[in-house]
Design a protein around this motif. Structure first.
Motif, short mmCIF file in Angstrom:
data_model
loop_
_atom_site.label_atom_id
_atom_site.label_comp_id
_atom_site.label_asym_id
_atom_site.label_seq_id
_atom_site.Cartn_x
_atom_site.Cartn_y
_atom_site.Cartn_z
N HIS A 1 0.82 -1.23 0.00
CA HIS A 1 0.00 0.00 0.00
C HIS A 1 0.85 1.27 0.00
CE1 HIS A 1 -3.13 2.86 0.86
NE2 HIS A 1 -2.60 3.17 2.04
N HIS B 1 1.42 10.73 4.18
CA HIS B 1 0.66 9.47 4.19
C HIS B 1 1.50 8.36 4.80
CE1 HIS B 1 -0.50 5.62 2.19
NE2 HIS B 1 -1.71 6.01 2.58
N HIS C 1 0.91 6.32 8.38
CA HIS C 1 0.83 4.86 8.45
C HIS C 1 1.81 4.29 9.47
CE1 HIS C 1 -2.19 3.04 5.94
NE2 HIS C 1 -2.03 4.01 5.05
FE LIG Z 1 -3.26 4.65 3.41
#
Ligand SMILES: [Fe+2]
Length: 443
Positions: free
Chosen positions: A48, A139, A143
């Motif tokens: 991801h 981002h 995470h």
């Molecule tokens: Fe994400």
């Protein structure tokens, strides 16, 4: 002086380094484990992080073709289910080696993309000031914290404690009672033109009037939360909002998710192993919004609104808002537990230099703080529609609450006044603490 673009390169590389460090704490057979049922298995996050950056920079802003469209889609989006149970459809995950090869190819492409993005400055606001790289960097940093929520819940046999983990900090200072916070205007949000980077939900800047209130000078500690539990806190329906009561009954919640009971008493989970609760008694109580709300009801109090949090944290006599509770200085070790200094909570009261103008401690650091405010757009909100329309808009559903401040696992880059975090009220695995307020005039 470092040019801003070089700074972005350095920051991107160091975000990748920390991703690798965190995922490197997993044992080789951990990739398909899902330590939190509401989250994807580890292998998803390995793919991801690069897929997101790729989709934003390479596909989104540069409009270039994919080299692995299937992975771009498979790893595109995480999940934030508001229900209690999430069962992903039978996904045949690729091998870790395949995902690592994809990751490395994406990283190489991103390293070569800075000049091409720069050429779009002037025609694309996401290219200006390297905003799209900031999207990718922040981002990844966000995470890191959610990966650590998962690591903390992961069974010990699938992870290894590194030798560099700092020791747990000693006891804190005594609880300081409540302090009066005068009413006044607070500035919420930021100016898109002035802030170097912010997410869509941080704009635009606007002012809100806040009435006077009294706020706990320190967040609620585990030892205090234990009093609520032993007073029958989980059995008294009147202290729980209706939906929270139903969730508690359905999920069998009897105590904070990080607590467990063995033959000798309560324990408190840490990233690796657990401590007797007495040893963590001065740590802030990390609980879900619903549990924080129930505790406040038990006390006959409320959780602060987002605006009250800002008034308490950033307000000062004279009316000028501060950048941080302690003033204008960047966050240092004396101001609070944040930016991965501790890798665990620290005892409440350990950072008096970080107190706000009104004498409220630890508003920023040592755990996010729950507010009573539903996560909503500021008036005039505009999504980053082209590359990430759903970042905030998908969560403007009346089912998420704003968290403010920062935790020990929040990167220093995210410690800015306008940053907003949010979670659904029944998600119990966040590093989120809380405190109570009393109002002269009920809202
Ligand atoms: Fe994400």
């Amino acid at each position: 002086m470092t040019a801003p673009r070089d700074d972005l390169r350095v920051r991107l590389e160091s975000a990748w380094d920390r991703s690798d460090l965190i995922l490197g704490l997993l044992e080789a057979d951990a990739w398909l484990q899902r330590p939190i049922a509401l989250r994807q298995p580890w292998i998803f996050y390995l793919g991801h992080l690069p897929a997101f950056a790729w989709n934003q920079v390479w596909r989104g802003v540069l409009g270039r073709p994919a080299f692995n469209a299937a992975f771009d889609r498979l790893f595109e989006r995480g999940i934030d289910p508001v229900g209690d149970v999430y069962a992903p459809a039978g996904v045949a995950w690729p091998s870790p080696a395949e995902v690592l090869a994809y990751r490395d190819r994406v990283r190489d492409a991103l390293r070569r993309s800075f000049d091409d993005v720069r050429a779009l400055e002037g025609t694309d606001p996401l290219a200006e000031r390297g905003r799209i790289f900031q999207v990718a960097i922040e981002h990844e940093l966000m995470h890191h914290e959610t990966l650590l929520y998962m690591l903390q819940q992961l069974d010990d046999r699938y992870k290894r404690a590194p030798s560099w983990l700092p020791p747990f900090a000693a006891r804190g200072a005594a609880a300081a009672g409540a302090v009066a916070v005068p009413g006044g205007r607070v500035t919420l949000g930021a100016s898109f033109e002035e802030l170097p980077f912010g997410w869509d939900n941080e704009f635009p800047e606007h002012e809100v009037e806040v009435a006077p209130f009294a706020m706990d000078a320190t967040p609620v500690r585990n030892a205090e939360y234990l009093e609520f539990l032993t007073a029958g806190g989980y059995d008294r329906r009147e202290w729980w909002p209706e939906a929270a009561w139903a969730w508690k009954a359905r999920a069998g919640v009897r105590h904070p998710a990080f607590w467990a009971r063995n033959g000798r008493g309560w324990t408190c989970r840490t990233l690796f192993g657990a401590l007797p609760l007495e040893e963590a008694g001065d740590w802030p109580a990390y609980v879900s919004w619903a549990e924080a709300r129930a505790y406040a009801s038990w006390k006959g109090l409320d959780l602060p609104t987002e605006a009250e949090f800002h008034r308490a944290a950033f307000g000062a006599p004279g009316g000028t808002a501060r950048s941080h509770p302690w003033g204008e200085e960047p966050a240092g070790p004396e101001h609070g537990s944040l930016d991965f200094r501790d890798w665990a909570p620290t005892p409440v009261g350990s950072h008096p230099a970080g107190a706000s103008a009104w004498g409220v401690h630890e508003l920023v650091g040592n755990g996010w703080e729950w507010t009573s405010s539903v996560f909503e757009p500021f008036p005039g909100f505009r999504a980053y529609a082209r590359t990430y329309p759903g970042y905030s808009a998908d969560f403007f559903d009346g089912k998420h609450y704003v968290m403010a401040g920062a935790s020990w696992a929040t990167d220093g880059a995210l410690v800015r006044r306008s940053f907003r975090n949010w979670f659904q009220p029944h998600y119990p695995y966040v590093f989120a603490k809380f405190r109570c307020v009393a109002r002269e005039t009920p809202r």
